[in-house]
Design a protein around this motif. Sequence first.
Motif, mmCIF file in Angstrom:
data_model
loop_
_atom_site.group_PDB
_atom_site.id
_atom_site.type_symbol
_atom_site.label_atom_id
_atom_site.label_comp_id
_atom_site.label_asym_id
_atom_site.label_seq_id
_atom_site.Cartn_x
_atom_site.Cartn_y
_atom_site.Cartn_z
ATOM 1 N N PHE A 39 7.784 3.224 -6.284
ATOM 2 C CA PHE A 39 6.781 3.197 -7.335
ATOM 3 C C PHE A 39 6.983 2.011 -8.284
ATOM 4 N N THR A 78 5.112 -0.821 -6.924
ATOM 5 C CA THR A 78 3.683 -0.603 -7.154
ATOM 6 C C THR A 78 3.280 -1.043 -8.555
ATOM 7 N N ASP A 127 -7.571 4.336 -3.439
ATOM 8 C CA ASP A 127 -6.159 4.496 -3.103
ATOM 9 C C ASP A 127 -6.127 5.073 -1.692
ATOM 10 N N THR A 149 0.252 6.973 -7.385
ATOM 11 C CA THR A 149 -0.381 5.706 -7.751
ATOM 12 C C THR A 149 -1.757 5.925 -8.359
#
Length: 237
Positions: free
Chosen positions: A22, A25, A42, A50
């Motif tokens: 993450f 991301t 997504d 996310t």
Amino acid sequence: MNHSYQDALAFLGIEGAHPGGFELTKQLLKNEKIDQSTKILDAGCGTGQTSQFLAQHFLCQVFALDNHPEMVKHANQRFQQANIPSNVYMNSIEDLPFTNNYFDFIMAESTTAFTNIQQSLCEYYRVLKPGGTLLSIDMTAETELNLNQKKEIMKFYNLTNVLTQSEWLKAFKKEGFKNLKILKSNTVLEELKNSSAVDNLILPLNESLEQIIEEHYRLVLTCGNSLGYRVFRANKE
């Protein structure tokens, strides 16, 4: 019951399973121009981690999609708890349920490689608006894998192929994507020490799921220098 690697991720509610997790991301998204007017897909949303970040941090309109019912369940629960509008779809990214030129941005985290790659890229291109952006994190063969390695990896992860960097770039270009950039690359083994993929387990391991996770890490340790990932960024013309 025989479970797949995807089942293990879903039933255990594992988040950020892609290399870099993450944190990667968030690093990638902070460099993008996203605001309230941005419509984002997504693709392969998993537990919705996310999607939640996008909706709360950028206040944009997010559509979350996954083909595993357990992942869709996790995502819906997450959005309800966070009081986020629920735009969750259970569907394959190889046949997206959206009209042409619909999205400004597509986020695909460790999902495209697990599909018919060319068909999924075709669908991404179709639903993106002209000038829209695809940001994709994908498994990549660092070198030409030997036949036994490739068969083992494809069987365990249920893949149709394991593409090299040059093969990925060729696949993007075939669908018409432009401005291709590789934002980050690394081997899986190098990223493993920083992985948070097993930090948040929702369910206790049963024997079958435990065996799958163990086999996953065995493959990572065995083939981790031959397997890696790339962060691809591309635009629809």
